[in-house]
Design a protein around this motif. Structure first.
Motif, short mmCIF file in Angstrom:
data_model
loop_
_atom_site.label_atom_id
_atom_site.label_comp_id
_atom_site.label_asym_id
_atom_site.label_seq_id
_atom_site.Cartn_x
_atom_site.Cartn_y
_atom_site.Cartn_z
N ALA A 63 -22.69 -6.81 -12.08
CA ALA A 63 -22.37 -5.41 -11.76
C ALA A 63 -21.48 -5.33 -10.52
CB ALA A 63 -23.65 -4.61 -11.56
N ILE A 64 -21.76 -6.17 -9.53
CA ILE A 64 -20.92 -6.21 -8.32
C ILE A 64 -19.49 -6.54 -8.71
CG2 ILE A 64 -20.40 -7.58 -6.25
CD1 ILE A 64 -23.47 -7.75 -5.78
N ALA A 112 -18.98 -3.94 1.95
CA ALA A 112 -20.00 -4.66 1.19
C ALA A 112 -21.11 -3.70 0.77
CB ALA A 112 -20.56 -5.81 2.02
N GLN A 113 -21.53 -2.82 1.68
CA GLN A 113 -22.59 -1.86 1.35
C GLN A 113 -22.13 -0.89 0.27
OE1 GLN A 113 -25.91 -1.86 2.78
NE2 GLN A 113 -26.08 -0.73 0.85
N ALA A 114 -20.88 -0.45 0.33
CA ALA A 114 -20.34 0.45 -0.69
C ALA A 114 -20.33 -0.24 -2.06
CB ALA A 114 -18.94 0.91 -0.31
N LEU A 115 -20.00 -1.52 -2.06
CA LEU A 115 -19.98 -2.30 -3.29
C LEU A 115 -21.39 -2.45 -3.87
CD1 LEU A 115 -18.04 -3.88 -5.12
CD2 LEU A 115 -18.43 -5.87 -3.66
N VAL A 116 -22.36 -2.75 -3.02
CA VAL A 116 -23.75 -2.89 -3.45
C VAL A 116 -24.28 -1.56 -3.99
CG1 VAL A 116 -26.10 -3.27 -2.61
CG2 VAL A 116 -24.30 -4.88 -2.02
N ASP A 117 -23.99 -0.48 -3.30
CA ASP A 117 -24.44 0.85 -3.74
C ASP A 117 -23.86 1.20 -5.11
OD1 ASP A 117 -25.85 1.06 -1.36
OD2 ASP A 117 -24.39 2.41 -0.41
N ALA A 118 -22.57 0.91 -5.30
CA ALA A 118 -21.92 1.20 -6.58
C ALA A 118 -22.50 0.31 -7.69
CB ALA A 118 -20.41 1.00 -6.47
N ALA A 119 -22.75 -0.95 -7.37
CA ALA A 119 -23.32 -1.87 -8.36
C ALA A 119 -24.70 -1.41 -8.80
CB ALA A 119 -23.38 -3.29 -7.79
N HIS A 120 -25.48 -0.90 -7.86
CA HIS A 120 -26.84 -0.43 -8.17
C HIS A 120 -26.81 0.75 -9.15
CE1 HIS A 120 -31.08 0.01 -7.78
NE2 HIS A 120 -31.07 1.05 -6.97
N SER A 126 -30.96 -2.21 -12.88
CA SER A 126 -31.21 -1.11 -11.94
C SER A 126 -31.48 0.18 -12.70
CB SER A 126 -30.02 -0.92 -10.99
OG SER A 126 -29.90 -2.01 -10.10
N ASN A 127 -30.70 0.42 -13.75
CA ASN A 127 -30.90 1.63 -14.53
C ASN A 127 -32.22 1.60 -15.29
OD1 ASN A 127 -28.57 3.02 -13.74
ND2 ASN A 127 -27.33 1.87 -15.19
N ALA A 128 -32.64 0.43 -15.74
CA ALA A 128 -33.91 0.32 -16.46
C ALA A 128 -35.11 0.51 -15.53
CB ALA A 128 -34.01 -1.04 -17.15
N THR A 129 -34.97 0.08 -14.29
CA THR A 129 -36.11 0.14 -13.36
C THR A 129 -36.14 1.41 -12.53
OG1 THR A 129 -34.87 -1.08 -11.66
CG2 THR A 129 -36.25 -2.37 -13.16
N ARG A 130 -35.01 2.09 -12.40
CA ARG A 130 -34.92 3.28 -11.54
C ARG A 130 -35.97 4.31 -11.93
NH1 ARG A 130 -29.86 3.92 -11.87
NH2 ARG A 130 -29.40 2.78 -9.97
N GLY A 131 -36.81 4.67 -10.97
CA GLY A 131 -37.83 5.67 -11.20
C GLY A 131 -39.09 5.10 -11.85
N ASN A 132 -39.06 3.82 -12.21
CA ASN A 132 -40.20 3.20 -12.87
C ASN A 132 -40.96 2.23 -11.98
OD1 ASN A 132 -39.79 4.42 -15.47
ND2 ASN A 132 -38.03 3.10 -15.69
N ILE A 133 -40.22 1.49 -11.16
CA ILE A 133 -40.84 0.54 -10.22
C ILE A 133 -40.15 0.67 -8.87
CG2 ILE A 133 -41.42 -1.07 -12.08
CD1 ILE A 133 -39.25 -2.97 -10.88
N ASP A 134 -40.81 0.15 -7.85
CA ASP A 134 -40.22 0.15 -6.51
C ASP A 134 -39.17 -0.96 -6.44
OD1 ASP A 134 -39.80 0.67 -3.81
OD2 ASP A 134 -41.45 -0.61 -3.17
#
Length: 140
Positions: A63-64, A112-120, A126-134
């Motif tokens: 994703a990155i 680097a942080q902008a890239l990580v945020d966009a990749a997430h 990330s999409n599968a886990t978002r809102g489901n696990i920490d």
């Protein structure tokens, strides 16, 4: 409501026997063949949490690279992700939590942080886990 795939790009096929207690898993194409053992138990196999950590971290690097192309930035050749996946009790069941520590050596920290945020935002794990696990993602 779950998000529906617009198009299937790939389907993984595996066959697992025995579960996490002295089990085995293999893919239909023969590229994956692993022995399974419970976390902390004596055994020579891996466990689902280790495989999830490896899968999530590999996918996140992909994703990155994908978002870097769109952002017109270069990804360092030695990009790396250290992943930790916890297994523990939740009310009336078991759950997992994940931590990714992303290393982008030589990149300016804000970029680097902008890239990580966009990749997430685009990573399938990330999409599968978002809102489901920490999930915690940090920049090394």
């Amino acid at each position: 409501m779950p998000t529906k795939l617009e198009k299937v790009l790939y389907t993984a096929h595996t066959h697992t026997t025995g579960g996490r207690d002295n089990g085995a898993a293999r893919s239909d194409d023969g590229r994956l063949e692993v022995k399974l053992s419970s976390p902390g138990a004596s055994g020579t196999g891996t466990n689902p949490e280790q495989m999830f950590a490896a899968g999530y971290s590999a996918c996140f690097i992909g994703a990155i690279k994908a978002v870097a192309g769109k952002m017109k930035v270069s990804v360092p050749a030695d990009v790396a992700v250290d992943a930790e996946v916890d297994l523990g009790p939740i009310p009336n069941a078991y759950g997992i939590a994940a931590r990714l520590k992303v290393s982008l050596p030589g990149m300016e920290r804000a970029a680097a942080q902008a890239l990580v945020d966009a990749a997430h935002q685009v990573c399938p794990y990330s999409n599968a886990t978002r809102g489901n696990i920490d999930v915690t993602i940090t920049l090394a």
